[in-house]
Design a protein around this motif. Structure first.
Motif, PDB file in Angstrom:
ATOM      1  N   VAL A  23      16.472   4.568   9.374  1.00 48.84           N
ATOM      2  CA  VAL A  23      16.967   3.346  10.027  1.00 48.84           C
ATOM      3  C   VAL A  23      17.340   3.700  11.460  1.00 48.84           C
ATOM      4  O   VAL A  23      18.211   4.530  11.696  1.00 48.84           O
ATOM      5  N   ASP A  24      16.670   3.056  12.419  1.00 52.78           N
ATOM      6  CA  ASP A  24      16.871   3.400  13.829  1.00 52.78           C
ATOM      7  C   ASP A  24      17.948   2.553  14.483  1.00 52.78           C
ATOM      8  O   ASP A  24      18.663   3.034  15.353  1.00 52.78           O
ATOM      9  N   TRP A  25      18.039   1.303  14.097  1.00 55.02           N
ATOM     10  CA  TRP A  25      19.020   0.431  14.741  1.00 55.02           C
ATOM     11  C   TRP A  25      19.455  -0.689  13.815  1.00 55.02           C
ATOM     12  O   TRP A  25      18.770  -1.011  12.838  1.00 55.02           O
ATOM     13  N   VAL A  26      20.613  -1.244  14.145  1.00 51.60           N
ATOM     14  CA  VAL A  26      21.147  -2.424  13.455  1.00 51.60           C
ATOM     15  C   VAL A  26      21.533  -3.445  14.516  1.00 51.60           C
ATOM     16  O   VAL A  26      22.224  -3.118  15.490  1.00 51.60           O
ATOM     17  N   GLU A  27      21.074  -4.652  14.310  1.00 50.68           N
ATOM     18  CA  GLU A  27      21.362  -5.761  15.235  1.00 50.68           C
ATOM     19  C   GLU A  27      22.092  -6.853  14.463  1.00 50.68           C
ATOM     20  O   GLU A  27      21.685  -7.234  13.372  1.00 50.68           O
ATOM     21  N   ILE A  28      23.185  -7.363  15.034  1.00 52.93           N
ATOM     22  CA  ILE A  28      23.969  -8.426  14.406  1.00 52.93           C
ATOM     23  C   ILE A  28      23.882  -9.675  15.273  1.00 52.93           C
ATOM     24  O   ILE A  28      24.193  -9.640  16.461  1.00 52.93           O
ATOM     25  N   LEU A  40      34.486 -17.419   7.023  1.00 52.43           N
ATOM     26  CA  LEU A  40      33.430 -18.202   6.387  1.00 52.43           C
ATOM     27  C   LEU A  40      32.043 -17.853   6.915  1.00 52.43           C
ATOM     28  O   LEU A  40      31.051 -18.416   6.451  1.00 52.43           O
ATOM     29  N   SER A  41      31.969 -16.949   7.867  1.00 51.84           N
ATOM     30  CA  SER A  41      30.683 -16.625   8.490  1.00 51.84           C
ATOM     31  C   SER A  41      29.777 -15.846   7.541  1.00 51.84           C
ATOM     32  O   SER A  41      30.234 -14.981   6.787  1.00 51.84           O
ATOM     33  N   ASP A  42      28.497 -16.188   7.602  1.00 45.75           N
ATOM     34  CA  ASP A  42      27.495 -15.322   6.992  1.00 45.75           C
ATOM     35  C   ASP A  42      27.210 -14.179   7.962  1.00 45.75           C
ATOM     36  O   ASP A  42      27.450 -14.294   9.164  1.00 45.75           O
ATOM     37  N   VAL A  43      26.667 -13.101   7.447  1.00 48.99           N
ATOM     38  CA  VAL A  43      26.260 -11.983   8.288  1.00 48.99           C
ATOM     39  C   VAL A  43      24.752 -12.065   8.491  1.00 48.99           C
ATOM     40  O   VAL A  43      23.978 -11.958   7.537  1.00 48.99           O
ATOM     41  N   ASP A  44      24.343 -12.292   9.730  1.00 44.10           N
ATOM     42  CA  ASP A  44      22.927 -12.337  10.092  1.00 44.10           C
ATOM     43  C   ASP A  44      22.594 -11.035  10.806  1.00 44.10           C
ATOM     44  O   ASP A  44      23.099 -10.775  11.901  1.00 44.10           O
ATOM     45  N   ALA A  45      21.770 -10.228  10.191  1.00 42.59           N
ATOM     46  CA  ALA A  45      21.527  -8.883  10.706  1.00 42.59           C
ATOM     47  C   ALA A  45      20.050  -8.541  10.657  1.00 42.59           C
ATOM     48  O   ALA A  45      19.257  -9.182   9.964  1.00 42.59           O
ATOM     49  N   GLY A  46      19.701  -7.521  11.417  1.00 45.45           N
ATOM     50  CA  GLY A  46      18.358  -6.969  11.374  1.00 45.45           C
ATOM     51  C   GLY A  46      18.441  -5.467  11.459  1.00 45.45           C
ATOM     52  O   GLY A  46      19.366  -4.909  12.059  1.00 45.45           O
ATOM     53  N   ASP A 103       9.790  -3.203  11.653  1.00 42.53           N
ATOM     54  CA  ASP A 103       9.519  -1.908  12.243  1.00 42.53           C
ATOM     55  C   ASP A 103      10.403  -1.697  13.460  1.00 42.53           C
ATOM     56  O   ASP A 103      10.609  -2.620  14.263  1.00 42.53           O
ATOM     57  N   ALA A 104      10.933  -0.501  13.604  1.00 46.23           N
ATOM     58  CA  ALA A 104      11.873  -0.216  14.692  1.00 46.23           C
ATOM     59  C   ALA A 104      11.288  -0.527  16.058  1.00 46.23           C
ATOM     60  O   ALA A 104      11.994  -0.995  16.960  1.00 46.23           O
ATOM     61  N   GLU A 105       9.987  -0.283  16.239  1.00 44.52           N
ATOM     62  CA  GLU A 105       9.381  -0.480  17.546  1.00 44.52           C
ATOM     63  C   GLU A 105       9.175  -1.945  17.900  1.00 44.52           C
ATOM     64  O   GLU A 105       8.816  -2.256  19.044  1.00 44.52           O
ATOM     65  N   ALA A 106       9.405  -2.842  16.951  1.00 49.48           N
ATOM     66  CA  ALA A 106       9.244  -4.270  17.233  1.00 49.48           C
ATOM     67  C   ALA A 106      10.309  -4.780  18.195  1.00 49.48           C
ATOM     68  O   ALA A 106      10.137  -5.834  18.805  1.00 49.48           O
ATOM     69  N   ARG A 107      11.393  -4.064  18.326  1.00 45.86           N
ATOM     70  CA  ARG A 107      12.459  -4.445  19.251  1.00 45.86           C
ATOM     71  C   ARG A 107      12.470  -3.472  20.428  1.00 45.86           C
ATOM     72  O   ARG A 107      12.580  -2.264  20.231  1.00 45.86           O
ATOM     73  N   GLN A 108      12.356  -4.022  21.631  1.00 49.18           N
ATOM     74  CA  GLN A 108      12.458  -3.216  22.843  1.00 49.18           C
ATOM     75  C   GLN A 108      13.572  -3.761  23.731  1.00 49.18           C
ATOM     76  O   GLN A 108      13.507  -3.692  24.952  1.00 49.18           O
ATOM     77  N   GLY A 109      14.585  -4.289  23.121  1.00 51.02           N
ATOM     78  CA  GLY A 109      15.724  -4.844  23.826  1.00 51.02           C
ATOM     79  C   GLY A 109      16.522  -5.718  22.876  1.00 51.02           C
ATOM     80  O   GLY A 109      16.123  -5.954  21.728  1.00 51.02           O
ATOM     81  N   LEU A 110      17.659  -6.198  23.355  1.00 48.77           N
ATOM     82  CA  LEU A 110      18.573  -6.974  22.528  1.00 48.77           C
ATOM     83  C   LEU A 110      18.500  -8.453  22.905  1.00 48.77           C
ATOM     84  O   LEU A 110      18.664  -8.807  24.077  1.00 48.77           O
ATOM     85  N   PRO A 111      18.253  -9.332  21.933  1.00 51.13           N
ATOM     86  CA  PRO A 111      18.205 -10.762  22.233  1.00 51.13           C
ATOM     87  C   PRO A 111      19.573 -11.302  22.656  1.00 51.13           C
ATOM     88  O   PRO A 111      20.606 -10.662  22.403  1.00 51.13           O
ATOM     89  N   PRO A 112      19.604 -12.473  23.278  1.00 47.26           N
ATOM     90  CA  PRO A 112      20.886 -13.090  23.614  1.00 47.26           C
ATOM     91  C   PRO A 112      21.706 -13.352  22.352  1.00 47.26           C
ATOM     92  O   PRO A 112      21.159 -13.536  21.264  1.00 47.26           O
ATOM     93  N   GLN A 113      22.999 -13.357  22.499  1.00 51.02           N
ATOM     94  CA  GLN A 113      23.938 -13.699  21.435  1.00 51.02           C
ATOM     95  C   GLN A 113      23.840 -12.752  20.244  1.00 51.02           C
ATOM     96  O   GLN A 113      24.058 -13.135  19.102  1.00 51.02           O
ATOM     97  N   ALA A 114      23.501 -11.506  20.525  1.00 52.90           N
ATOM     98  CA  ALA A 114      23.438 -10.494  19.476  1.00 52.90           C
ATOM     99  C   ALA A 114      24.080  -9.220  19.993  1.00 52.90           C
ATOM    100  O   ALA A 114      24.207  -9.008  21.203  1.00 52.90           O
ATOM    101  N   VAL A 115      24.490  -8.369  19.074  1.00 57.74           N
ATOM    102  CA  VAL A 115      25.063  -7.076  19.439  1.00 57.74           C
ATOM    103  C   VAL A 115      24.360  -5.985  18.640  1.00 57.74           C
ATOM    104  O   VAL A 115      23.927  -6.197  17.507  1.00 57.74           O
ATOM    105  N   GLY A 122      18.223   4.114  21.361  1.00 55.53           N
ATOM    106  CA  GLY A 122      18.441   3.342  22.584  1.00 55.53           C
ATOM    107  C   GLY A 122      17.476   2.195  22.785  1.00 55.53           C
ATOM    108  O   GLY A 122      17.391   1.639  23.882  1.00 55.53           O
ATOM    109  N   ARG A 123      16.754   1.799  21.746  1.00 62.50           N
ATOM    110  CA  ARG A 123      15.798   0.701  21.890  1.00 62.50           C
ATOM    111  C   ARG A 123      16.484  -0.620  22.245  1.00 62.50           C
ATOM    112  O   ARG A 123      15.885  -1.489  22.862  1.00 62.50           O
ATOM    113  N   LEU A 124      17.741  -0.761  21.848  1.00 58.64           N
ATOM    114  CA  LEU A 124      18.454  -2.019  22.094  1.00 58.64           C
ATOM    115  C   LEU A 124      19.410  -1.907  23.278  1.00 58.64           C
ATOM    116  O   LEU A 124      20.298  -2.736  23.436  1.00 58.64           O
ATOM    117  N   SER A 125      19.204  -0.909  24.121  1.00 59.25           N
ATOM    118  CA  SER A 125      20.159  -0.655  25.202  1.00 59.25           C
ATOM    119  C   SER A 125      20.049  -1.663  26.342  1.00 59.25           C
ATOM    120  O   SER A 125      20.972  -1.806  27.130  1.00 59.25           O
TER     121      SER A 125
END
Length: 261
Positions: A23-28, A40-46, A103-115, A122-125
């Protein structure tokens, strides 16, 4: 049901991801990703999996990990296409974890409103500009076109006495209006419509309440459709004007059926 903290699921997911070498990264995302989460929030993660195409069994491994976070009430696996899978677990205490596995390489950055809570390589840096999720002119036209079509469908179904089909079409038309409104206000992810608008705390379309019928009578549905047609006017240009005129003629037929009933 208890009010267990959904953020504890994020911690459990992060701890597992840090221990798991593939597992290379976790995005919330979602409300927790925006910093607006509550009990009451659901957890939306990748999660990004290294070499997922060569190791499809990692999806089952991720499911096993999720099921160990807390007692599970029920779960669901959705195949979203390609190497992307959506795992959903609803826990007995009411919390929900929605985990997109790709796949880890599908993300080359962090979308808005996510952490990024885990980012080993460092793919989400870097932050991705929200413009990549904006609607282009063709998509905006499509939303307006489909909204008008749905209004006409709603009138047709109500004329035939198919009340629930009419209500479904009306709701579909309103959903497209929400998307148009979100886009016109420059909000991130306009395709999510009312969700986007409310999450942003943006102004609502004026008179949007009138698009919700008070009952299922012909008169109530006609009033709601007429109100919706008025809100669509700013997005109706070019050849869509002729489409709108055609649909309004069907609304006139619906109105006539009220006066002759």
């Amino acid at each position: 049901m208890t009010h267990a903290d959904p953020r504890a699921l994020v911690e459990a997911l992060d701890d597992w991801a840090r221990r798991t070498d593939w597992v290379d990264w976790v995005e919330i995302g979602g409300s927790i990703g925006r910093g607006a989460g509550d009990e009451l929030s659901d957890v939306d993660a990748g999660i990004g999996v290294l070499g997922l195409a060569d190791h499809p069994g990692r999806i089952d491994d991720a499911r096993t990990a999720m099921d160990a976070f807390a007692p599970v009430a029920a779960s669901l696996t959705q195949i979203l296409g390609g190497d992307t899978t959506h795992l959903i677990s609803v826990y007995e205490d009411g919390r929900q974890l929605s985990l997109v596995v790709l796949d880890a390489e599908a993300r080359q950055g962090l979308p808005p409103q996510a952490v990024a809570t885990v980012d080993k390589s460092g793919r989400l840096s870097r932050s991705l500009d929200q413009s990549r999720w904006d609607a282009d002119e063709a998509t905006v036209r499509e939303w307006a076109f489909l909204a008008w079509i749905a209004i006409g469908d709603a009138a047709r179904h109500r004329l035939r006495g198919r009340t629930w089909r009419a209500l479904h079409a009306l709701t579909d038309a309103r959903d497209h209006l929400w998307r148009l409104w979100a886009h016109s206000h420059g909000l991130a992810f306009p395709m999510f419509g009312a969700v986007t608008v409310e999450n942003a705390g943006a102004d609502l379309p004026p008179g949007i309440e009138a698009t919700h019928p008070g009952d299922l009578s012909t008169a109530a549905i006609h009033r709601a459709l007429t109100a919706l047609a008025r809100l669509l006017e700013p997005y109706t240009a070019g050849d869509l004007a002729a489409l709108a005129d055609t649909v309004r003629a069907r609304l006139d037929l619906l109105e006539s059926s009220i006066s002759t009933a």
